[in-house]
Design a protein around this motif. Structure first.
Motif, PDB file in Angstrom:
ATOM      1  N   UNK A  21     -19.040  46.365 -45.607  1.00 60.38           N
ATOM      2  CA  UNK A  21     -19.025  45.003 -46.158  1.00 60.38           C
ATOM      3  C   UNK A  21     -20.123  44.109 -45.590  1.00 60.38           C
ATOM      4  N   UNK A  22     -20.959  44.665 -44.700  1.00 61.67           N
ATOM      5  CA  UNK A  22     -22.052  43.846 -44.178  1.00 61.67           C
ATOM      6  C   UNK A  22     -21.859  43.346 -42.754  1.00 61.67           C
ATOM      7  N   UNK A  23     -20.963  43.973 -41.991  1.00 62.86           N
ATOM      8  CA  UNK A  23     -20.761  43.557 -40.590  1.00 62.86           C
ATOM      9  C   UNK A  23     -22.030  43.751 -39.771  1.00 62.86           C
ATOM     10  N   UNK A  24     -22.582  44.972 -39.869  1.00 61.40           N
ATOM     11  CA  UNK A  24     -23.735  45.286 -39.018  1.00 61.40           C
ATOM     12  C   UNK A  24     -24.965  44.491 -39.452  1.00 61.40           C
ATOM     13  N   UNK A  25     -25.161  44.379 -40.744  1.00 59.65           N
ATOM     14  CA  UNK A  25     -26.286  43.577 -41.254  1.00 59.65           C
ATOM     15  C   UNK A  25     -26.157  42.135 -40.758  1.00 59.65           C
ATOM     16  N   UNK A  55     -30.580  49.773 -35.916  1.00 56.34           N
ATOM     17  CA  UNK A  55     -31.149  48.691 -36.714  1.00 56.34           C
ATOM     18  C   UNK A  55     -31.841  47.636 -35.871  1.00 56.34           C
ATOM     19  N   UNK A  56     -31.593  47.689 -34.544  1.00 56.61           N
ATOM     20  CA  UNK A  56     -32.288  46.777 -33.629  1.00 56.61           C
ATOM     21  C   UNK A  56     -33.522  47.431 -33.040  1.00 56.61           C
ATOM     22  N   UNK A  57     -33.813  48.669 -33.487  1.00 57.47           N
ATOM     23  CA  UNK A  57     -35.017  49.352 -33.021  1.00 57.47           C
ATOM     24  C   UNK A  57     -34.820  50.124 -31.728  1.00 57.47           C
ATOM     25  N   UNK A 226     -33.026  43.185 -47.023  1.00 60.03           N
ATOM     26  CA  UNK A 226     -32.052  43.320 -45.928  1.00 60.03           C
ATOM     27  C   UNK A 226     -31.616  44.776 -45.771  1.00 60.03           C
ATOM     28  N   UNK A 227     -31.535  45.474 -46.902  1.00 61.21           N
ATOM     29  CA  UNK A 227     -31.101  46.874 -46.863  1.00 61.21           C
ATOM     30  C   UNK A 227     -32.220  47.800 -46.388  1.00 61.21           C
ATOM     31  N   UNK A 228     -33.472  47.432 -46.651  1.00 57.61           N
ATOM     32  CA  UNK A 228     -34.610  48.263 -46.242  1.00 57.61           C
ATOM     33  C   UNK A 228     -34.895  48.156 -44.741  1.00 57.61           C
ATOM     34  N   UNK A 229     -34.674  46.976 -44.191  1.00 54.52           N
ATOM     35  CA  UNK A 229     -35.114  46.680 -42.821  1.00 54.52           C
ATOM     36  C   UNK A 229     -34.627  47.672 -41.758  1.00 54.52           C
ATOM     37  N   UNK A 230     -33.341  48.106 -41.786  1.00 53.07           N
ATOM     38  CA  UNK A 230     -32.868  48.984 -40.702  1.00 53.07           C
ATOM     39  C   UNK A 230     -33.655  50.291 -40.591  1.00 53.07           C
ATOM     40  N   UNK A 231     -34.204  50.795 -41.689  1.00 51.66           N
ATOM     41  CA  UNK A 231     -34.933  52.063 -41.593  1.00 51.66           C
ATOM     42  C   UNK A 231     -36.240  51.886 -40.813  1.00 51.66           C
ATOM     43  N   UNK A 232     -36.671  50.659 -40.623  1.00 51.46           N
ATOM     44  CA  UNK A 232     -37.837  50.379 -39.774  1.00 51.46           C
ATOM     45  C   UNK A 232     -37.424  49.922 -38.372  1.00 51.46           C
TER      46      UNK A 232
END
Ligand code: ATP
Ligand code: MG
Length: 263
Positions: A21-25, A55-57, A226-232
């Protein structure tokens, strides 16, 4: 001077037992938004999936010690915290090992207070400690709620969202009465919102009439950046500052600061 120089941090759980539901985002982007607004932030990854860590690198598989070791008393938060390279905040990482904590904690005294105790000993250098909860109402989540001053509930405006919500609100009330009288529901955050979908607008209206000022004014839109960012390994607010999603999370950080610091 502003209240943010207070010695004790505000500890906020981002929780919803519903998955995806978007907790981690929300946790990652709120951490980066608050850091961008000059706050000292620690993000605690309370989910064995380790998504907030990645997702925080921070590579969850290369960290020798993580939240698991903190919960079973083998490390302090300071010893395991790592810096998010681009996020501007610190992270207590997690990986699959954390699932074992559920079992190890069962036999411990004060099993639901382990995170709280760890934060009490080393949390004072932060303005905000955000806790990204797993999609369960488990002993891990209970540790999060026992340590927190407030709960932020991200939710999608769908029909079934309201059903699960009452279970979560009841759990928050139970924890407030039995374990942690500081705990408050801070607010419901509408995420992945698409105003063109009539049902979403209806559920949103229902939420506002039922929970009134417990619904945050800021709405987070559905936004692919927002969905793309974690893969970087980047928070969305760093990956593409100009995107609608990033702007919404920065506005949410500002709204939260206004609610919590300017009373
Ligand atoms: P889990 O319960 O598994 O921990 P979660 O509640 O933490 O999930 P997220 O991982 O944050 O949920 O989001 C679920 C999926 O939805 C992810 O792929 C994420 O990138 C995507 N997502 C989250 N928020 C948005 C948004 N506002 N716009 C578009 N995609 C989003
Ligand atoms: Mg998650």
């Amino acid at each position: 001077m502003s209240e943010r120089l207070q010695a004790t941090p505000r500890v906020l759980c981002v929780a919803n037992q519903k998955g995806g539901v978007g907790k981690t985002t929300t946790s990652i982007n709120l951490a980066a938004a608050l850091a961008g607004l000059g706050r000292r932030v620690l993000l605690v990854d309370l989910d064995p999936q380790g998504n907030a860590t990645m997702g925080s690198g921070i590579d969850k598989s290369t960290r020798q010690r993580n939240l698991y070791h903190v919960l079973i008393g083998q490390a302090t938060i300071d010893e395991v915290a790592a810096s998010s390279p681009e996020g501007g905040y610190q992270v207590v990482p997690a990986n699959r090992e954390l699932a074992g904590a559920e079992i190890d904690l069962v036999d411990m005294d004060d099993r639901e207070r382990q995170l709280d105790q760890a934060i009490q000993t080393s949390g004072s250098k932060y303005d905000y400690i955000l806790i990204d909860c797993p999609p369960t109402l488990s002993l891990l989540t209970l540790n999060g709620l026992a340590a927190a001053d407030g709960v932020i509930i991200p939710m999608q405006c769908e029909y079934f969202a309201l059903e699960g919500l009452s279970d979560l609100v009841n759990t928050v009330k139970r924890v407030h009465h039995n374990i942690n009288p500081k705990l408050n529901l801070i607010g419901l955050l509408r995420v992945m919102f698409d105003a063109r979908v009539t049902l979403q607008q209806q559920v949103s209206d229902q939420l506002q009439s039922h929970f009134s000022d417990k619904v945050f004014e800021t709405v987070i839109p559905r936004n692919v950046r927002l969905a793309e960012a974690p893969s970087y390994g980047l928070p969305g607010v760093v990956y593409d500052k100009a995107s609608r999603g990033a702007k919404a999370y920065i506005a949410f950080g500002q709204e939260l600061i206004k609610r919590l610091e300017q009373r």
